[in-house]
Design a protein around this motif. Structure first.
Motif, mmCIF file in Angstrom:
data_model
loop_
_atom_site.group_PDB
_atom_site.id
_atom_site.type_symbol
_atom_site.label_atom_id
_atom_site.label_comp_id
_atom_site.label_asym_id
_atom_site.label_seq_id
_atom_site.Cartn_x
_atom_site.Cartn_y
_atom_site.Cartn_z
ATOM 1 N N VAL A 16 0.872 -1.175 0.000
ATOM 2 C CA VAL A 16 0.000 0.000 0.000
ATOM 3 C C VAL A 16 0.908 1.224 0.000
ATOM 4 N N PRO A 17 0.714 2.170 -0.927
ATOM 5 C CA PRO A 17 1.555 3.369 -0.906
ATOM 6 C C PRO A 17 1.454 4.071 0.450
ATOM 7 N N PRO A 18 2.570 4.569 0.981
ATOM 8 C CA PRO A 18 2.541 5.196 2.311
ATOM 9 C C PRO A 18 1.470 6.271 2.463
ATOM 10 N N LEU A 43 -10.334 5.236 -8.289
ATOM 11 C CA LEU A 43 -9.581 4.116 -8.830
ATOM 12 C C LEU A 43 -8.740 4.589 -10.007
ATOM 13 N N SER A 44 -7.482 4.145 -10.005
ATOM 14 C CA SER A 44 -6.573 4.505 -11.095
ATOM 15 C C SER A 44 -5.744 3.273 -11.426
ATOM 16 N N GLY A 45 -4.763 3.421 -12.283
ATOM 17 C CA GLY A 45 -3.952 2.295 -12.734
ATOM 18 C C GLY A 45 -3.333 1.470 -11.632
ATOM 19 N N ALA A 46 -2.314 1.999 -10.980
ATOM 20 C CA ALA A 46 -1.547 1.218 -10.021
ATOM 21 C C ALA A 46 -2.215 1.133 -8.648
ATOM 22 N N PRO A 70 -5.257 3.174 -5.898
ATOM 23 C CA PRO A 70 -6.282 4.213 -5.820
ATOM 24 C C PRO A 70 -5.720 5.505 -5.232
ATOM 25 N N VAL A 71 -6.376 6.594 -5.557
ATOM 26 C CA VAL A 71 -6.034 7.893 -4.983
ATOM 27 C C VAL A 71 -7.123 8.222 -3.975
ATOM 28 N N TYR A 72 -6.722 8.572 -2.756
ATOM 29 C CA TYR A 72 -7.682 8.913 -1.715
ATOM 30 C C TYR A 72 -7.702 10.418 -1.534
#
Length: 188
Positions: A30-32, A164-167, A169-171
């Protein structure tokens, strides 16, 4: 709009968790910037329902408490699917979760009935970890069993939109609800 309610983590704790992710050489991390503790996944909701929920959450109050992470664990026994930072002493958190579910229900948002196990997801395995990954994961869990960062005070709940995006999700934070009732300063 795809949304969820969560406790956002301070950057210092996100940095500590990201450092542990560096030790975990397997799974999709999960991205930080996306690390959080989900209180309720709302899925796709119409704006009118979210506005009604917003009104209900503006009256949300809770006694102060702190999150305490201790070690890591997994969901999925034979083939782990998720690695997460585990929490201790979650009584006040469970109470907050119940209050949030009640407000969601009052706003007409029906949440699935499922057991709530508070956690912070750090990595996922699509269909489950394979045998080699499971062995490496066991070493990671054992080597990080003593991970216990400083307790984190919980002061607010955040309504996030999940785009939802490619790699990954953006929150995006849509609203913040302070548990002590004070207004949230938003410079935007």
């Amino acid at each position: 709009m795809r949304t969820f309610l969560a406790i956002d983590l301070p950057d210092g704790l996100k940095d500590q968790l990201a450092a542990r992710q560096d030790d975990l050489k397997i799974g999709r991390h999960v991205p930080p910037e996306n690390l959080h503790l989900t209180l309720a996944f709302l899925d796709d909701q119409p704006v009118a329902a979210l506005q009604e929920l917003n009104d209900a959450l503006e009256t949300l109050r809770a006694d102060p408490f702190a999150l305490q992470i201790e070690g890591f664990a997994t969901f999925g026994r034979a083939a782990p699917r998720v690695v997460f930072a585990d929490l201790v002493d979650t009584g006040p958190l469970l109470d907050l979760h119940r209050r949030i579910r009640s407000r969601c229900h009052g706003a007409g948002i029906v949440l699935p009935r499922e057991r709530f196990r508070p956690h912070v997801t750090i990595a996922r395995f699509g269909t489950g970890a394979g045998p080699d990954e499971t062995r490496r994961l066991a070493r990671f869990l054992e080597g990080n069993a003593g991970f216990r960062p400083w307790p984190v005070p919980v002061e607010e709940v955040v309504l996030f939109q999940s785009i939802l995006s490619g790699a990954a999700p953006v929150y995006e934070a849509l609203s913040r609800y302070r548990l002590d009732g004070r207004p949230v300063y938003d410079p935007d």
